[in-house]
Design a protein around this motif. Structure first.
Motif, mmCIF file in Angstrom:
data_model
loop_
_atom_site.group_PDB
_atom_site.id
_atom_site.type_symbol
_atom_site.label_atom_id
_atom_site.label_comp_id
_atom_site.label_asym_id
_atom_site.label_seq_id
_atom_site.Cartn_x
_atom_site.Cartn_y
_atom_site.Cartn_z
ATOM 1 N N CYS A 141 0.841 -1.200 0.000
ATOM 2 C CA CYS A 141 0.000 0.000 0.000
ATOM 3 C C CYS A 141 0.873 1.246 0.000
ATOM 4 N N LEU A 142 1.891 1.203 0.849
ATOM 5 C CA LEU A 142 2.793 2.362 0.947
ATOM 6 C C LEU A 142 3.491 2.608 -0.388
ATOM 7 N N LEU A 143 3.983 1.520 -0.992
ATOM 8 C CA LEU A 143 4.685 1.657 -2.271
ATOM 9 C C LEU A 143 3.741 2.217 -3.335
ATOM 10 N N ALA A 144 2.491 1.708 -3.310
ATOM 11 C CA ALA A 144 1.515 2.167 -4.296
ATOM 12 C C ALA A 144 1.230 3.654 -4.130
ATOM 13 N N ALA A 145 1.292 4.117 -2.865
ATOM 14 C CA ALA A 145 0.990 5.519 -2.605
ATOM 15 C C ALA A 145 2.175 6.421 -2.920
ATOM 16 N N GLY A 146 3.308 5.829 -3.240
ATOM 17 C CA GLY A 146 4.457 6.651 -3.609
ATOM 18 C C GLY A 146 5.613 6.587 -2.638
ATOM 19 N N TYR A 147 5.507 5.718 -1.644
ATOM 20 C CA TYR A 147 6.591 5.572 -0.673
ATOM 21 C C TYR A 147 7.783 4.901 -1.354
ATOM 22 N N ASP A 148 8.975 5.390 -1.022
ATOM 23 C CA ASP A 148 10.189 4.813 -1.601
ATOM 24 C C ASP A 148 11.191 4.630 -0.465
ATOM 25 N N PRO A 149 11.429 3.389 -0.053
ATOM 26 C CA PRO A 149 12.272 3.185 1.132
ATOM 27 C C PRO A 149 13.690 3.705 0.977
ATOM 28 N N SER A 150 14.110 3.910 -0.258
ATOM 29 C CA SER A 150 15.493 4.356 -0.395
ATOM 30 C C SER A 150 15.611 5.872 -0.378
ATOM 31 N N SER A 151 14.487 6.579 -0.329
ATOM 32 C CA SER A 151 14.603 8.035 -0.209
ATOM 33 C C SER A 151 14.331 8.441 1.238
ATOM 34 N N GLY A 152 14.489 9.719 1.516
ATOM 35 C CA GLY A 152 14.431 10.180 2.913
ATOM 36 C C GLY A 152 13.021 10.189 3.476
ATOM 37 N N ASP A 153 12.952 10.352 4.822
ATOM 38 C CA ASP A 153 11.656 10.358 5.504
ATOM 39 C C ASP A 153 10.793 11.527 5.063
ATOM 40 N N ALA A 154 11.429 12.716 4.972
ATOM 41 C CA ALA A 154 10.647 13.913 4.665
ATOM 42 C C ALA A 154 9.969 13.744 3.309
ATOM 43 N N ALA A 155 10.712 13.221 2.317
ATOM 44 C CA ALA A 155 10.144 13.040 0.980
ATOM 45 C C ALA A 155 9.015 12.017 1.026
ATOM 46 N N ASN A 156 9.206 10.975 1.786
ATOM 47 C CA ASN A 156 8.183 9.930 1.866
ATOM 48 C C ASN A 156 6.919 10.429 2.545
ATOM 49 N N ILE A 157 7.116 11.154 3.633
ATOM 50 C CA ILE A 157 5.931 11.667 4.341
ATOM 51 C C ILE A 157 5.184 12.623 3.433
ATOM 52 N N SER A 158 5.944 13.464 2.760
ATOM 53 C CA SER A 158 5.323 14.410 1.858
ATOM 54 C C SER A 158 4.553 13.678 0.759
ATOM 55 N N ALA A 159 5.095 12.542 0.317
ATOM 56 C CA ALA A 159 4.448 11.802 -0.771
ATOM 57 C C ALA A 159 3.147 11.139 -0.319
ATOM 58 N N VAL A 160 3.123 10.650 0.909
ATOM 59 C CA VAL A 160 1.942 9.880 1.332
ATOM 60 C C VAL A 160 1.004 10.660 2.236
ATOM 61 N N LEU A 161 1.435 11.866 2.662
ATOM 62 C CA LEU A 161 0.637 12.639 3.625
ATOM 63 C C LEU A 161 -0.726 13.004 3.038
ATOM 64 N N GLY A 162 -1.739 12.764 3.829
ATOM 65 C CA GLY A 162 -3.077 13.200 3.442
ATOM 66 C C GLY A 162 -3.728 12.335 2.380
ATOM 67 N N ARG A 163 -3.164 11.179 2.066
ATOM 68 C CA ARG A 163 -3.790 10.299 1.075
ATOM 69 C C ARG A 163 -4.838 9.446 1.787
ATOM 70 N N SER A 164 -6.104 9.770 1.547
ATOM 71 C CA SER A 164 -7.149 9.008 2.239
ATOM 72 C C SER A 164 -7.159 7.566 1.744
ATOM 73 N N GLY A 165 -6.758 7.374 0.477
ATOM 74 C CA GLY A 165 -6.735 6.018 -0.082
ATOM 75 C C GLY A 165 -5.775 5.113 0.661
ATOM 76 N N LEU A 166 -4.733 5.721 1.218
ATOM 77 C CA LEU A 166 -3.729 4.905 1.925
ATOM 78 C C LEU A 166 -4.338 4.279 3.178
ATOM 79 N N VAL A 167 -5.079 5.095 3.911
ATOM 80 C CA VAL A 167 -5.724 4.586 5.132
ATOM 81 C C VAL A 167 -6.680 3.451 4.762
ATOM 82 N N GLU A 168 -7.405 3.670 3.662
ATOM 83 C CA GLU A 168 -8.366 2.665 3.204
ATOM 84 C C GLU A 168 -7.642 1.377 2.821
ATOM 85 N N CYS A 169 -6.544 1.544 2.082
ATOM 86 C CA CYS A 169 -5.775 0.375 1.629
ATOM 87 C C CYS A 169 -5.216 -0.399 2.822
ATOM 88 N N MET A 170 -4.692 0.355 3.777
ATOM 89 C CA MET A 170 -4.140 -0.289 4.987
ATOM 90 C C MET A 170 -5.246 -1.021 5.741
#
Lengths: 950, 163
Positions: free
Chosen positions: A59-88
């Motif tokens: 779910c995280l990967l689908a939402a744009g999470y990339d484990p090899s990039s930094g936390d700030a970029a990842n949070i920014s990518a997934v922040l506020g995605r209601s679909g992510l909560v639903e997927c989880m």
């Protein structure tokens, strides 16, 4: 006076719950991993695809999470995605941890239950009569037992294999055995007082139920160490070793950090629990010594020399913390000091703070547990620990001859430091960055813990000055509840705001939002907007939290009530505090006026901008003015107060706050009549609605924040005072507290009651009036969901790794909803094609209604597809989004061209030309859409291909 | 009836350190090997809720029993008829097993030099463990006296000489 309750019970409960919950989480990790390995081994020939992409991580990967990039970029990518909560939420929950924990709990219970029997069998114990033919020993033991008044009748046994003059006690709930060493029996004939000291100490353990605590705790701890923690560290340690030994994967960078942090957290937890357990057991030893002394044991028997210990002193001090028994010099010191057993040690508070944060972190992972429940559990345990320790300590020192009041600040700060370290360690388990980008925000934990601790100590002191036991009990309960909510407020603030700031998530949300939503010339206010953005990060987390607002109001009303009900009114003088509060109010008017002067000088030229841009800026600077006035008042009151400084600061702040609100209301109701202070209005008129609107927006953001912020400012002020006094060498002791000889005078009580109504009522009203409103008219949820995301920084990795990561993300995107949504769109496109190409049978009319419905269905499915995650591959997303938008627009045009459904069947379309154009638009976009989809599927196919080859 | 080492120890303890009698009572059901292991043990395991003083409550018992046991075993070795018997005894001791039949070691006749050795060792050990010189000497003497009174005369006068 020796108290039966030393405050260690809640700490024990915290520790046991922490061990259980952490064990459940560790077991879940171990058993789930083993099960998936076993399943993969069993079905190695069948699929071989990337199963791990199909779970929450996918779910995280689908939402744009990339484990090899930094936390700030990842949070920014997934922040506020209601679909992510639903997927989880759709992922099946794992119950391995719960099942394993139940087994381990049963094992621990059985160990606790059977341990006494096992001990009896293992050691050849003999009855007292065997070594005491004449019955003197039995008589002596009976006498001592009767002297202590311990209700439980213990079993007396002698261990002939232990030649030392000692004893021990073991057993389980209600059935205890005191095992006398044979050396002690021998001592009884030589030195009866020494014998009594030992036996009384053991009876004290029974009286305090230490046997249950110690043996249940030990059974639980050992079961979980053997059953959960060791397997956890072994499994994840071996994974870490595998990674370090040259595994090539794009997940390597983030995965290595996560695994390392998880192992470290596991080891830290084990050390933490051991230290906390040892500390608790040592404290219980001190209590038993004190109890034995109270029962008549000769304290000279505690004056013994320890075996000389070698080694570095620092190391020795650390090893002393690991021991479950204090040495003789510590025991002697403790026995000599009356309040030693309730003393609050720095390690005790530090460990409790860290344990509380660990519990909060691990409890979140439990299945079917709402975050609110885990928070309530954690906060209630942490608050119980704080309240119990500080309360017992204060009760012990209440009548100390020097009249010194312990503020609880040191204890609170140590508790906060423990939380800080705990947060750093547990937060690391979810971070891919090795270091926290903005670690200074972690210092907030010092305030989060110290403010409730000081508030509780000072309030409790007042509560103990009440006349009747009922009043005292009620006041204590209310104070404890408020303390818990204050602690919760701090943790909530961290969770909603502080944590993100510490992780360096830099999304300038509000300035962009205002620029987009409120048209106008924002250029002169760019600096103001930056300040607003920073300030709002601090203020917004708590403004909607009703319990926090109630606690903020209670923080001043409760001490005010307690002060007005004191047995000795002269002991607590309120007048000065209220005068300082009123002075603060005057200051706030001054600051507000200055703000208006500056705003007047900087106001825009056009009427439109004055009506749109300026109010937002005006509200913001009003908030700043109120906060500054409250902060200055709090610091001033703290510096000038000698007792109850925090309570006085909070009360004065409340007065200042109310004065500021009145001033704000008047100034903005009279906007236009104020000459150089006019802002938005030019015509002089009494406009209470404008004033109320402006004030309510300020109130909403400052009502809890001004109180809590002022409490933090007061703590800082108190720290500065303390440092200054230390530097100058002044004593901080106070004159002795006056004895409760005088009775309350009616006039004083009435005056205090009146003040309570005057100050309290408006605060309560404001709480109820402002709670449901939004601050500054912001509703950023929609904006947050759809806002443009910053491009992720490219990370240095090989093309092979990059391709693999892209394939993982594409696979996850397709698997977690991409395929489903595109399939719906494809079906609707097919339906449209069928509807367009279908020739009506002779005698039949064209089904225009069916065509409209098909277009409407297509529009709906495209909308759903747009609401799903964007494709995490930026190049594909750049092609994807325009095609979707074009198709959607075409579908809308199609519906419009056919015409709105009326009463009967549609005979002909409204505009055939438009309909043709719309359909063409859809078909041409659908071809591009299909091409993007194919290319994503191809990239995702690479994932399975690679997984098979690996 | 055979006299056992532990009986000699008990008699000495009853006179020299009566407060230690419970220790012997407690060790009543133990074989000599087990009892000596208890008396030898120096390191004590810490109990979770244990409390007490490190002083050994069986000072005299430990000294007397350990030394007497060594002396008697030495004498037994000396008087063993064959090398095989001696070897098997030593092997048994190596495995920390008691004597073949009797878990309690019977007293044997000690030569004067062995008696002297017992006395000097008790004296030395007792002083080493903190006993006053006079008390230590009294203890050593009482042990020797008890052994001597327990054992039959060494060279009984022959009938011819008596007559």
């Amino acid at each position: 006076m020796l108290r039966p309750f030393d405050g260690s019970g809640p700490r024990f409960a915290l520790l046991l719950i922490l061990v259980t919950v952490a064990g459940a989480v560790a077991l879940d990790g171990v058993l789930s991993t083993l099960w998936s390995l076993w399943s993969a081994y069993g079905s190695a020939t069948s699929t071989g695809s990337a199963d791990w992409l199909e779970d929450s991580f996918g779910c995280l990967l689908a939402a744009g999470y990339d484990p090899s990039s930094g936390d700030a970029a990842n949070i920014s990518a997934v922040l506020g995605r209601s679909g992510l909560v639903e997927c989880m939420g759709q992922q099946p929950e794992s119950y391995w941890g719960v099942l394993g924990t139940l087994v381990l709990l049963a094992l621990a219970g059985a160990t606790y239950w059977l341990l006494p029997k096992w001990r009896d069998r293992r050691r050849p114990l003999v009855s007292v009569e065997t070594v005491d033919p004449d019955g003197t020993l039995r008589r002596e033991l009976e006498t001592l037992h009767a002297r202590t008044g311990v209700r439980v009748q213990p079993r007396w046994r002698v261990d002939p294999t232990r030649l030392t003059a000692g004893a021990c006690v073991y057993g389980r709930a209600g059935q205890y055995t005191v095992c006398l060493h044979i050396g002690l029996v021998s001592l009884q004939r030589q030195d009866i007082e020494g014998f009594r000291a030992v036996v009384l100490h053991e009876l004290a353990h029974i009286r305090r139920r230490d046997v249950d605590y110690a043996y249940a705790g030990t059974a639980l701890w050992r079961s979980f160490v053997i059953g959960a923690f060791i397997p956890y560290v072994l499994l994840f340690g071996s994974a870490l070793t595998m990674m370090l030994s040259g595994l090539e994967s794009p997940l390597w960078k983030g995965g290595l950090k996560l695994l390392f942090s998880q192992n470290m957290a596991g080891c830290f937890l084990a050390l933490l629990v051991h230290l906390a357990r040892a500390d608790l057991l040592r404290r219980r030893e001190f209590q038993a010594d004190a109890r034995a002394k109270a029962w008549g044991a000769d304290p000279s028997y505690w004056r013994r020399r320890d075996r000389s210990m070698s080694g570095v002193p620092v190391l020795r001090r650390f090893t002393a913390l690991l021991r479950t028994h204090p040495n003789w010099s510590e025991r002697e010191r403790a026995l000599a000091q009356p309040g030693h057993s309730t003393r609050i040690d720095a390690p005790t508070m530090f460990l409790s703070g860290a344990a509380a944060i660990f519990l909060a972190a691990v409890a979140e992972v439990l299945p079917r547990t709402a975050p609110e429940i885990t928070q309530v559990l954690t906060v209630s345990l942490a608050a119980s620990v704080l309240c119990a320790h500080l309360g017992v300590r204060l009760a012990d020192n209440r009548w100390s001859p020097r009249g010194r009041i312990r503020s609880g600040a040191a204890a609170g700060l140590w508790f906060g430091l423990g939380m800080l370290v705990g947060e750093y360690v547990t937060g690391g388990m979810d971070r891919t960055d090795w270091f926290l980008p903005e670690p200074q925000y972690l210092l907030a934990f010092l305030f989060i813990a110290a403010v409730p601790a000081v508030w509780w100590s000072q309030c409790l002191y007042l509560a103990m000055g009440l006349a009747t036991p009922l009043r005292r009990a009620t006041a204590t309960t209310v104070c404890a509840l408020t303390t818990a909510v204050l602690l919760w407020a701090g943790l909530r603030w961290w969770q909603l705001g502080g944590q993100r700031m510490a992780m360096g998530v830099d999304d300038v949300l509000l300035p962009d939002y205002y620029r987009e939503v409120i048209p106008g010339d924002w250029r002169p206010y760019s600096w103001d907007l930056t300040a607003l953005d920073l300030g709002m990060s601090f203020l917004t987390p708590l403004h909607r939290q009703t319990p926090v607002i109630v606690a903020a109001v209670a923080a001043s009303l409760v001490p005010l009530t307690l002060m007005s009900l004191q047995r000795v009114p002269a002991a607590v003088r309120l007048g000065k505090t209220l005068r300082w509060g009123a002075l603060g109010g005057v200051l706030s008017w001054g600051v507000l006026a200055a703000t208006l002067l500056v705003l007047h000088a900087r106001r825009p030229d056009t009427h439109h901008d004055r009506q749109s841009v300026l109010p937002v800026i005006s509200v913001w600077w009003s908030i700043v003015a109120v906060m500054i006035a409250c902060g200055i008042t709090a610091v001033a009151v703290t510096v000038l107060s000698r007792r109850h400084w925090l309570l006085r600061a909070v009360i004065a702040t409340q007065v200042t706050q109310l004065c500021a609100y009145v001033g704000l209301f008047l100034l903005h109701s009279l906007d236009g009549c104020l000459g150089p202070m006019n802002t938005t209005v030019e015509v002089c008129a009494w406009e209470p609605a404008t004033g109320a609107d402006h004030t309510s927006r300020v109130v909403l953001l400052t009502l809890p924040n001004a109180v809590l912020g002022s409490a933090c400012a007061a703590l800082t002020g108190a720290g500065a005072v303390w440092i200054t006094r230390r530097v100058r060498g002044h004593r901080t002791d106070l004159p002795a507290r006056p004895a409760p000889s005088t009775s309350p005078t009616g006039v004083t009580a009435r005056l205090a009651g009146g003040l309570l109504v005057v100050i309290g009522l408006p605060a309560v009203l404001l709480t109820t009036v402002t709670a449901p409103q939004a601050p500054l008219g912001i509703d950023t949820r929609q904006y947050l969901e759809n806002r443009p995301r910053p491009e992720k920084q490219s990370v240095a990795r090989t093309p092979e790794e990059q391709a693999l990561m892209r394939s993982f993300q594409a696979f996850a995107w397709l698997h977690h909803g991409g395929t489903e949504h595109t399939e719906e769109v494809r079906q609707d496109l097919l339906d449209l094609y069928t509807a367009l190409t279908k020739q009506p049978l002779p005698g039949e009319q064209q089904d225009w209604d069916g065509l409209r419905n098909t277009c409407a269905a297509l529009e709906g499915s495209i909308r759903a597809s747009q609401e799903y995650f964007p494709i995490p591959l930026s190049d594909q997303q750049q092609r994807w989004e325009p095609t979707l938008s074009t198709m959607r627009q075409g579908a809308r045009d199609c519906v419009a061209a056919v015409g709105v459904a009326g009463g009967g069947p549609t005979v002909k379309p409204r505009s055939e030309a438009d309909l043709g154009a719309a359909c063409k638009q859809i078909i041409s976009a659908a071809a591009r859409w299909r091409a993007v989809l194919d290319s994503v599927a191809r990239i995702a196919g690479g994932s399975e291909q690679r997984e098979r080859t690996r | 009836m055979a006299l056992y080492v532990r009986e000699v120890v008990r008699e000495v303890v009853e006179t020299s350190a009566p407060h230690e009698v419970p220790v012997l009572d407690g060790l009543h059901g133990f074989s000599d090997g087990e009892a000596l292991r208890v008396l030898h043990r120096t390191k004590q395991k810490r109990e979770p809720l244990g409390f007490g003083f490190a002083e050994a409550g069986a000072l005299v018992t430990a000294i007397v029993w350990v030394i007497l046991d060594q002396a008697v075993r030495h004498a037994v070795d000396r008087t063993s008829e064959t090398v095989i018997t001696r070897g098997s005894e030593r092997f048994r001791r190596l495995l920390r097993r008691g004597p073949a039949q009797d878990p309690h070691l019977p007293m044997v006749v000690l030569e004067p030099d062995e008696l002297a050795m017992v006395r000097s060792q008790i004296l030395e050990r007792a002083v080493e463990r903190g006993m006053h010189q006079a008390d230590a000497e009294a203890l050593a003497d009482s042990v020797v006296a008890r052994i001597v009174t327990a054992q039959p005369p060494q060279n009984p006068p022959s009938r011819d000489t008596a007559e």
